[in-house]
Design a protein around this motif. Structure first.
Motif, PDB file in Angstrom:
ATOM      1  N   ALA A 127      -8.428 -25.929 -31.708  1.00 27.22           N
ATOM      2  CA  ALA A 127      -8.342 -24.548 -31.225  1.00 27.22           C
ATOM      3  C   ALA A 127      -9.738 -23.990 -30.956  1.00 27.22           C
ATOM      4  O   ALA A 127      -9.973 -23.332 -29.938  1.00 27.22           O
ATOM      5  CB  ALA A 127      -7.611 -23.692 -32.252  1.00 27.22           C
ATOM      6  N   TYR A 128     -10.660 -24.303 -31.865  1.00 24.25           N
ATOM      7  CA  TYR A 128     -12.023 -23.785 -31.726  1.00 24.25           C
ATOM      8  C   TYR A 128     -12.677 -24.352 -30.457  1.00 24.25           C
ATOM      9  O   TYR A 128     -13.311 -23.626 -29.697  1.00 24.25           O
ATOM     10  CB  TYR A 128     -12.831 -24.175 -32.966  1.00 24.25           C
ATOM     11  CG  TYR A 128     -14.197 -23.562 -33.055  1.00 24.25           C
ATOM     12  CD1 TYR A 128     -14.355 -22.233 -33.443  1.00 24.25           C
ATOM     13  CD2 TYR A 128     -15.332 -24.294 -32.746  1.00 24.25           C
ATOM     14  CE1 TYR A 128     -15.606 -21.665 -33.530  1.00 24.25           C
ATOM     15  CE2 TYR A 128     -16.594 -23.734 -32.830  1.00 24.25           C
ATOM     16  CZ  TYR A 128     -16.722 -22.419 -33.223  1.00 24.25           C
ATOM     17  OH  TYR A 128     -17.960 -21.848 -33.306  1.00 24.25           O
ATOM     18  N   ASP A 129     -12.478 -25.646 -30.235  1.00 25.38           N
ATOM     19  CA  ASP A 129     -13.070 -26.284 -29.058  1.00 25.38           C
ATOM     20  C   ASP A 129     -12.506 -25.734 -27.752  1.00 25.38           C
ATOM     21  O   ASP A 129     -13.211 -25.653 -26.748  1.00 25.38           O
ATOM     22  CB  ASP A 129     -12.865 -27.800 -29.115  1.00 25.38           C
ATOM     23  CG  ASP A 129     -13.785 -28.458 -30.131  1.00 25.38           C
ATOM     24  OD1 ASP A 129     -14.691 -27.749 -30.628  1.00 25.38           O
ATOM     25  OD2 ASP A 129     -13.601 -29.643 -30.434  1.00 25.38           O
ATOM     26  N   GLU A 130     -11.236 -25.359 -27.778  1.00 26.73           N
ATOM     27  CA  GLU A 130     -10.657 -24.784 -26.555  1.00 26.73           C
ATOM     28  C   GLU A 130     -11.428 -23.538 -26.130  1.00 26.73           C
ATOM     29  O   GLU A 130     -11.706 -23.339 -24.948  1.00 26.73           O
ATOM     30  CB  GLU A 130      -9.186 -24.423 -26.787  1.00 26.73           C
ATOM     31  CG  GLU A 130      -8.243 -25.462 -26.244  1.00 26.73           C
ATOM     32  CD  GLU A 130      -6.790 -25.101 -26.443  1.00 26.73           C
ATOM     33  OE1 GLU A 130      -6.400 -23.951 -26.141  1.00 26.73           O
ATOM     34  OE2 GLU A 130      -6.037 -25.984 -26.895  1.00 26.73           O
ATOM     35  N   TYR A 131     -11.762 -22.713 -27.118  1.00 25.39           N
ATOM     36  CA  TYR A 131     -12.547 -21.520 -26.805  1.00 25.39           C
ATOM     37  C   TYR A 131     -13.947 -21.899 -26.321  1.00 25.39           C
ATOM     38  O   TYR A 131     -14.486 -21.285 -25.397  1.00 25.39           O
ATOM     39  CB  TYR A 131     -12.652 -20.602 -28.020  1.00 25.39           C
ATOM     40  CG  TYR A 131     -11.425 -19.767 -28.242  1.00 25.39           C
ATOM     41  CD1 TYR A 131     -11.116 -18.718 -27.365  1.00 25.39           C
ATOM     42  CD2 TYR A 131     -10.566 -19.996 -29.309  1.00 25.39           C
ATOM     43  CE1 TYR A 131      -9.978 -17.942 -27.554  1.00 25.39           C
ATOM     44  CE2 TYR A 131      -9.447 -19.226 -29.501  1.00 25.39           C
ATOM     45  CZ  TYR A 131      -9.155 -18.196 -28.624  1.00 25.39           C
ATOM     46  OH  TYR A 131      -8.042 -17.435 -28.813  1.00 25.39           O
ATOM     47  N   LYS A 132     -14.528 -22.924 -26.982  1.00 29.00           N
ATOM     48  CA  LYS A 132     -15.880 -23.327 -26.589  1.00 29.00           C
ATOM     49  C   LYS A 132     -15.907 -23.832 -25.148  1.00 29.00           C
ATOM     50  O   LYS A 132     -16.836 -23.541 -24.391  1.00 29.00           O
ATOM     51  CB  LYS A 132     -16.395 -24.454 -27.517  1.00 29.00           C
ATOM     52  CG  LYS A 132     -16.512 -24.090 -28.964  1.00 29.00           C
ATOM     53  CD  LYS A 132     -17.488 -22.998 -29.234  1.00 29.00           C
ATOM     54  CE  LYS A 132     -18.902 -23.345 -28.817  1.00 29.00           C
ATOM     55  NZ  LYS A 132     -19.802 -22.204 -29.108  1.00 29.00           N
ATOM     56  N   VAL A 133     -14.882 -24.578 -24.774  1.00 26.41           N
ATOM     57  CA  VAL A 133     -14.814 -25.111 -23.407  1.00 26.41           C
ATOM     58  C   VAL A 133     -14.723 -23.966 -22.400  1.00 26.41           C
ATOM     59  O   VAL A 133     -15.450 -23.938 -21.405  1.00 26.41           O
ATOM     60  CB  VAL A 133     -13.597 -26.064 -23.269  1.00 26.41           C
ATOM     61  CG1 VAL A 133     -13.341 -26.399 -21.809  1.00 26.41           C
ATOM     62  CG2 VAL A 133     -13.835 -27.325 -24.077  1.00 26.41           C
ATOM     63  N   LYS A 134     -13.861 -23.010 -22.692  1.00 30.06           N
ATOM     64  CA  LYS A 134     -13.704 -21.863 -21.792  1.00 30.06           C
ATOM     65  C   LYS A 134     -15.014 -21.108 -21.644  1.00 30.06           C
ATOM     66  O   LYS A 134     -15.396 -20.690 -20.551  1.00 30.06           O
ATOM     67  CB  LYS A 134     -12.657 -20.901 -22.364  1.00 30.06           C
ATOM     68  CG  LYS A 134     -11.243 -21.253 -22.040  1.00 30.06           C
ATOM     69  CD  LYS A 134     -10.421 -20.013 -22.308  1.00 30.06           C
ATOM     70  CE  LYS A 134      -8.992 -20.325 -22.653  1.00 30.06           C
ATOM     71  NZ  LYS A 134      -8.332 -19.152 -23.235  1.00 30.06           N
TER      72      LYS A 134
END
Lengths: 138, 350
Positions: A49-56
């Motif tokens: 979940a954290y990485d999804e935000y980082k990618v965005k």
């Protein structure tokens, strides 16, 4: 779950030393509170979940540097917001926020509007008009 | 290894507050608020009396674009129900005006009354950064003001009391977006000294049975588990492997990560049943507690197997059919458990 089954995995990057409370059975079969250092399953799910935000966030940063989006788009992602949430926080209608994500429209914004955005995003107005040259660490 | 961690703080009027670690924010906060008023009650008891255990699959509510599956009742409901059933009078207020909300908080804590606030985790910088998602539903207790802002007690995440800056407090309490707290603050005004804890337990159990078995919508309770389990089995064909993994991970997040004490609150409910068994001297309740523990262990296995699927992306021997099957087993056993609990609760004498 018994006391010795409570996960005690080392996940310092995630837990930062913070323990979570778990209810587990002691050897007499009685429930007690057992602090857990962390669990790899938990850590993995969180990282997804954290990485999804980082990618965005990183995609938005690149789009700003490429001139496709305004810096507002980057800071909006940084704060895990949507145009609706940002609009409510800044007191600006969501459709206007969406327009302000376009660089040419953002460039013409009045200082008062920029100030409202800066406040809503907890940054300074100077920060709002540019994005970092390099990706944010972690 | 199981020493209970306790920190003490002195409040504005000289009284002592005791901080205890809990497994979940709302139940931990409620227990601490009631204890502070002289009603010594554990976190699992609050969870049981407030009928916190639940299951719901909510495809129409999206979090980061994914449907929410919840293992507990709606935020705020446990506090309300527990207070009502234990005869506790409460103060609960939201604010339109941020300044008024902050002034009221300061006014109350200056009198030595501790106050629970609902906040958005993203803005709480005392949290580890990877916990900080845009989620408005975290509760903690404000103790008093100090030079850094506020001294707070967060029973669910921290073993010790800590400081929260005024800036964080304002942003977190008044963050906009889904489920916004609008500065919600609450605390008990008085506890009825003649409260009947046995009656409260029975009411809580019956209510939980109703929530798990009798809601005539197939998304809630045991029916919701079966509905979701069947969907999980079909996910890889319907959504593709990557998206199926993403959705499965989201179930796990709500089951394990968000302060549930593991296994989506099932162990906390088992702890409640155990305490109730002692209170009533009931062998049947003790057996139900053991069954709930066994169910919690299956939920944990569900998490472990799911994690293996997600991690190995198709290379694993484990399948979506297997995890869906585990969920169906949980559904079947929980259905039987709550049917039995309903019978037992009806026989208990207040």
């Amino acid at each position: 779950m018994k006391i010795n089954e409570v996960p005690q995995d080392d996940v310092p990057d995630y837990s930062e030393g913070i323990k979570k409370g778990n209810y587990a059975l002691d050897d007499k079969g009685k429930y007690v509170m057992v602090p857990s250092k962390g669990w790899v399953v938990d850590e993995m799910i969180n990282r997804m979940a954290y990485d999804e935000y980082k990618v965005k966030e990183e995609e938005a940063r690149k789009a700003v540097l490429a001139g496709q989006k305004s810096p507002l788009a980057y800071y909006m992602e940084l704060r895990q917001m949507t145009p609706e949430i940002l609009g409510k926080t800044a007191g600006i209608a969501a459709f206007r926020v969406k327009r302000h994500l376009r660089p040419e429209i953002f460039a013409r914004l009045k200082p008062s509007v920029l100030g409202a955005y800066a406040n809503a995003l907890a940054i300074t107005t100077e920060e709002l008009i540019t994005v970092p040259k390099n990706p944010r660490e972690r | 290894m199981t020493t209970e961690l306790i920190t003490k703080e002195t409040l504005a009027n000289g009284r002592t507050y005791i901080h205890r670690t809990s497994a979940h924010c709302e139940t931990g906060v409620t227990s601490a608020l009631f204890r502070d008023k002289g009603l010594d009650i554990s976190e699992p008891m609050i969870f049981g009396i407030g009928s916190g255990i639940f299951f719901g699959h909510l495809p129409f509510i999206k979090q980061t674009g994914l449907p929410v599956s919840t293992f507990r009742s709606i935020p705020g409901l446990v506090f309300k129900k527990a207070a009502k059933r234990l005869g506790v009078k409460v103060f609960r207020k939201r604010f339109r005006n941020q300044q008024k909300g902050m002034d009221e908080l300061r006014r109350v804590i200056r009198t030595g009354q501790i106050v629970a606030v609902t906040t958005n985790i993203y803005w709480l910088s005392f949290f580890p950064r990877r916990y900080r998602f845009n989620f408005s539903g975290h509760n903690f207790i404000v103790l008093y003001e100090n030079e850094n802002g506020f001294r707070i007690s967060d029973p669910a995440l921290l073993e010790y009391t800590t400081d929260c800056s005024t800036h964080d407090m304002e942003r977190a309490r008044f963050a906009r977006g889904p489920m916004e707290a609008r500065g919600l603050m609450y605390y008990p005004l008085s506890v009825n000294p003649d409260h009947d804890i046995r009656k409260a337990c029975i009411t809580g159990m019956k209510d939980s049975c109703k929530q798990m078995l009798k809601i005539p919508i197939p998304l809630f309770g045991v029916k919701g588990m079966r509905y979701l389990a069947k969907k999980v089995i079909k996910w890889p064909d319907k959504l593709g492997y990557v998206e199926a993994c993403r959705q499965l991970a989201h179930i796990l997040r709500l089951q394990e990560e968000m302060g549930t004490g593991g296994a989506g609150f099932r162990f906390m409910y088992a702890a409640f049943l155990q305490e109730a068994a002692e209170l009533f001297g009931s062998e049947e309740l003790a057996e139900l507690s053991q069954e709930m523990t066994a169910i919690g262990d299956i939920w944990r296995e569900f998490a472990v197997v799911s994690a293996r699927i997600i991690k190995q992306r198709g290379q694993s021997e484990e399948t979506f059919a297997k995890v869906g099957g585990l969920m169906l087993i949980c559904a079947g056993r929980e259905e039987q458990l709550f049917k039995d609990l309903d019978k037992v609760a009806r026989k208990l004498k207040a």
